[in-house]
Enzyme design. Structure first.
Site, PDB file in Angstrom:
ATOM      1  N   GLU A  47       0.824  -1.216   0.000  1.00  0.00           N
ATOM      2  CA  GLU A  47       0.000   0.000   0.000  1.00  0.00           C
ATOM      3  C   GLU A  47       0.852   1.258   0.000  1.00  0.00           C
ATOM      4  O   GLU A  47       1.849   1.341   0.720  1.00  0.00           O
ATOM      5  CB  GLU A  47      -0.877  -0.023   1.252  1.00  0.00           C
ATOM      6  N   SER A  81     -25.802   7.976 -15.479  1.00  0.00           N
ATOM      7  CA  SER A  81     -25.262   7.074 -14.462  1.00  0.00           C
ATOM      8  C   SER A  81     -26.200   6.954 -13.278  1.00  0.00           C
ATOM      9  O   SER A  81     -26.738   7.946 -12.790  1.00  0.00           O
ATOM     10  CB  SER A  81     -23.900   7.615 -13.995  1.00  0.00           C
ATOM     11  N   GLY A 140     -16.562   5.858  -2.697  1.00  0.00           N
ATOM     12  CA  GLY A 140     -15.882   6.400  -1.525  1.00  0.00           C
ATOM     13  C   GLY A 140     -15.492   5.345  -0.510  1.00  0.00           C
ATOM     14  O   GLY A 140     -15.193   5.657   0.634  1.00  0.00           O
ATOM     15  N   ALA A 141     -15.494   4.072  -0.923  1.00  0.00           N
ATOM     16  CA  ALA A 141     -15.192   2.987   0.009  1.00  0.00           C
ATOM     17  C   ALA A 141     -13.751   2.516  -0.124  1.00  0.00           C
ATOM     18  O   ALA A 141     -13.360   1.522   0.480  1.00  0.00           O
ATOM     19  CB  ALA A 141     -16.147   1.820  -0.215  1.00  0.00           C
ATOM     20  N   GLY A 142     -12.959   3.208  -0.945  1.00  0.00           N
ATOM     21  CA  GLY A 142     -11.567   2.790  -1.132  1.00  0.00           C
ATOM     22  C   GLY A 142     -11.462   1.511  -1.938  1.00  0.00           C
ATOM     23  O   GLY A 142     -10.476   0.786  -1.845  1.00  0.00           O
ATOM     24  N   LEU A 143     -12.476   1.220  -2.758  1.00  0.00           N
ATOM     25  CA  LEU A 143     -12.485  -0.019  -3.544  1.00  0.00           C
ATOM     26  C   LEU A 143     -12.379   0.267  -5.045  1.00  0.00           C
ATOM     27  O   LEU A 143     -12.706  -0.574  -5.877  1.00  0.00           O
ATOM     28  CB  LEU A 143     -13.757  -0.828  -3.232  1.00  0.00           C
ATOM     29  N   SER A 145     -13.885   2.532  -7.222  1.00  0.00           N
ATOM     30  CA  SER A 145     -15.035   2.728  -8.116  1.00  0.00           C
ATOM     31  C   SER A 145     -14.624   3.560  -9.325  1.00  0.00           C
ATOM     32  O   SER A 145     -15.151   3.361 -10.426  1.00  0.00           O
ATOM     33  CB  SER A 145     -16.178   3.405  -7.369  1.00  0.00           C
ATOM     34  N   ASP A 194      -4.844   0.695  -9.246  1.00  0.00           N
ATOM     35  CA  ASP A 194      -6.268   0.392  -9.426  1.00  0.00           C
ATOM     36  C   ASP A 194      -6.602   0.077 -10.888  1.00  0.00           C
ATOM     37  O   ASP A 194      -7.344  -0.858 -11.186  1.00  0.00           O
ATOM     38  CB  ASP A 194      -7.125   1.584  -8.960  1.00  0.00           C
TER      39      ASP A 194
HETATM   40  C1  GLA Z   1      -5.313   4.666  -4.057  1.00  0.00           C
HETATM   41  C2  GLA Z   1      -4.597   5.009  -5.346  1.00  0.00           C
HETATM   42  C3  GLA Z   1      -3.607   3.917  -5.734  1.00  0.00           C
HETATM   43  C4  GLA Z   1      -2.683   3.567  -4.570  1.00  0.00           C
HETATM   44  C5  GLA Z   1      -3.480   3.346  -3.303  1.00  0.00           C
HETATM   45  C6  GLA Z   1      -2.592   3.158  -2.105  1.00  0.00           C
HETATM   46  O1  GLA Z   1      -6.119   3.544  -4.243  1.00  0.00           O
HETATM   47  O2  GLA Z   1      -5.535   5.164  -6.383  1.00  0.00           O
HETATM   48  O3  GLA Z   1      -2.873   4.315  -6.858  1.00  0.00           O
HETATM   49  O4  GLA Z   1      -1.699   4.551  -4.385  1.00  0.00           O
HETATM   50  O5  GLA Z   1      -4.362   4.417  -3.024  1.00  0.00           O
HETATM   51  O6  GLA Z   1      -1.865   1.990  -2.229  1.00  0.00           O
END
Ligand code: GLA
Length: 415
Positions: A47, A81, A140-143, A145, A194
């Site tokens: 990460e 959307s 906004g869940a860090g997944l 989107s 991502d």
């Molecule tokens: C977000 C960013 C990625 C990466 C992560 C952390 O998801 O889009 O490029 O830097 O944070 O690992």
């Protein structure tokens, strides 16, 4: 039997394609030519190192964005959307000639920007498109989107405009296009993790990505076959500071890397060298010792996380899940204490998951809210989710939501 209240619902490809096609029909008054899907992701480990020539180990989620599309006779990109949980579709329309750096800098920029960058890269002719979007990737869940949106639209646009199925080389060439949409059009200074996994994900595998040379290797990740599950714990924490904080972390690493003249992983005593550099470059109105210590911690995270991720990849290959869980745990501690990108909600979920018997748990993605993940025995999934939800309630934090993440396919045509 899982308690459906706890878990996020999601559609399979057939249902997702039908929902996107129905929205297309309703909005554009015709059937789409096809429907494309691209997944969100979890990062198992590695990460905040993708922008530091590091190593990451994400996998693609089943939860996807579905894009129903057809060509238009003019050069407009017309988008509609329906966001997860939303009842009214939102619309946006822009001429292809108007898309570029900073334009449009809203949600439509992820889709329009990916098309613009694919045209710029010579992967497709400039063509207008009608696009109807539905998504099961929580916002906004860090997944990721946003990557799911970029990648579904990019593959669909190229396949429609060229009349050909994207081959592996074109698929890879779309990765930097989707990153450009994010970095240049929307203006988020993210790395490439991502977009890479959303385009290259494969069922049953995590993807080891080495950003030193952009090489990728599929690593079998059969958690279910070993009686295990990866549970995603979406904290539902608001993260309004996220953009500035992300950019500030990246800014430090970019500055140190430039000053030291080599990727941090190539420098044996990178934290010490970074601290020495920092002592000479203390910004105005900043305490010198605090600044030097901060830079040292940030660099310590990056180099330790890259090492840890290399070991974790070997542990996953060896199916040593106990050791893999410990690596996840160590990654969280480093992100919390050295990189300082966790928050009360993520720490609460992480600690409650460990107390509930997880082999490992950590925040995933950019941090400052969003999701944590836990590696846990299948028969403990439900009790773990309850424990995490109870811990949040007791601390007066937002109510989390959960999903069991299954390594799934990257961007693809689904209809
Ligand atoms: C977000 C960013 C990625 C990466 C992560 C952390 O998801 O889009 O490029 O830097 O944070 O690992």
């Amino acid at each position: 039997m899982m308690d459906s209240q706890l878990f996020v619902s999601s559609r399979d490809d057939t249902a997702g394609a039908a929902a996107a096609a129905a929205l297309y029909q309703q909005h554009f008054g015709a059937s789409p030519r096809g429907v494309w899907a691209a997944p969100g992701r979890v990062n198992l480990i590695g990460e905040h190192v993708d922008y530091a020539a590091g190593v990451c180990l994400p996998f693609a989620l089943t939860q996807s964005t579905f894009a129903a599309m057809d060509l238009r006779d003019d050069n407009r990109i017309s988008l509609v959307s329906l966001v997860p949980g939303g009842s009214e579709p939102v619309e946006y329309s822009i001429d292809l000639s108007q898309i570029g750096p900073g334009e449009p800098a809203n949600w439509a920029g992820y889709a329009a920007g990916a098309i613009w960058a694919a045209v710029e890269a010579g992967l497709m002719p400039a063509r207008g498109l009608n696009i109807a979007l539905v998504s099961d990737v929580p916002l906004g869940a860090g997944l990721s989107s946003s990557a799911a949106l970029e990648c579904s639209v990019a593959v669909g646009a190229v396949e429609l405009a060229t009349g050909k199925t994207v081959d592996p080389a074109t698929r890879r060439a779309l990765i930097p296009c989707c990153i450009r949409a994010e970095n240049e059009v929307v203006g988020a200074s993210t790395g490439g993790l991502d977009q890479t996994i959303s385009l290259l994900g494969q069922p049953g595998a995590a993807l080891a990505i080495d950003y030193a040379d952009n090489s990728t290797v599929q690593v079998p990740a059969d958690f279910a076959g070993h009686g295990l599950a990866i549970v995603v714990m979406n904290t539902n924490a608001p993260h309004s500071l996220a953009d500035g904080q992300y950019a500030s972390r990246r800014g430090v690493i970019d500055a140190v890397t430039e000053a030291l003249g080599a990727p941090l992983r190539k420098i044996a005593d990178a934290p010490e060298q970074a601290a020495a550099w920092a002592a000479e470059h203390v910004p105005a109105a900043t305490d010198r010792d605090d600044y030097v210590a901060m830079v040292r911690r940030r660099v310590t995270h990056v180099v330790s996380e890259i090492d840890r991720t290399k070991r974790a990849i070997a542990q996953l290959r060896a199916q040593d899940f106990a050791a893999f869980g410990q690596s996840m745990q160590a990654s969280h501690v480093s992100l919390r204490d050295d990189y300082e990108v966790s928050c009360a909600e993520l720490d609460s979920a992480q600690e409650a998951a460990m107390a509930a018997g997880a082999l490992g748990a950590r925040m995933t993605g950019g941090g400052f809210g969003g999701s944590a993940i836990a590696l846990v025995a299948v028969d403990k999934v439900e009790s773990l989710c309850r424990a995490v939800a109870d811990a949040a309630a007791q601390a007066g934090l937002a109510t989390p939501e959960f999903l069991v993440a299954v390594p799934s396919a990257g961007a693809r045509r689904v209809k």
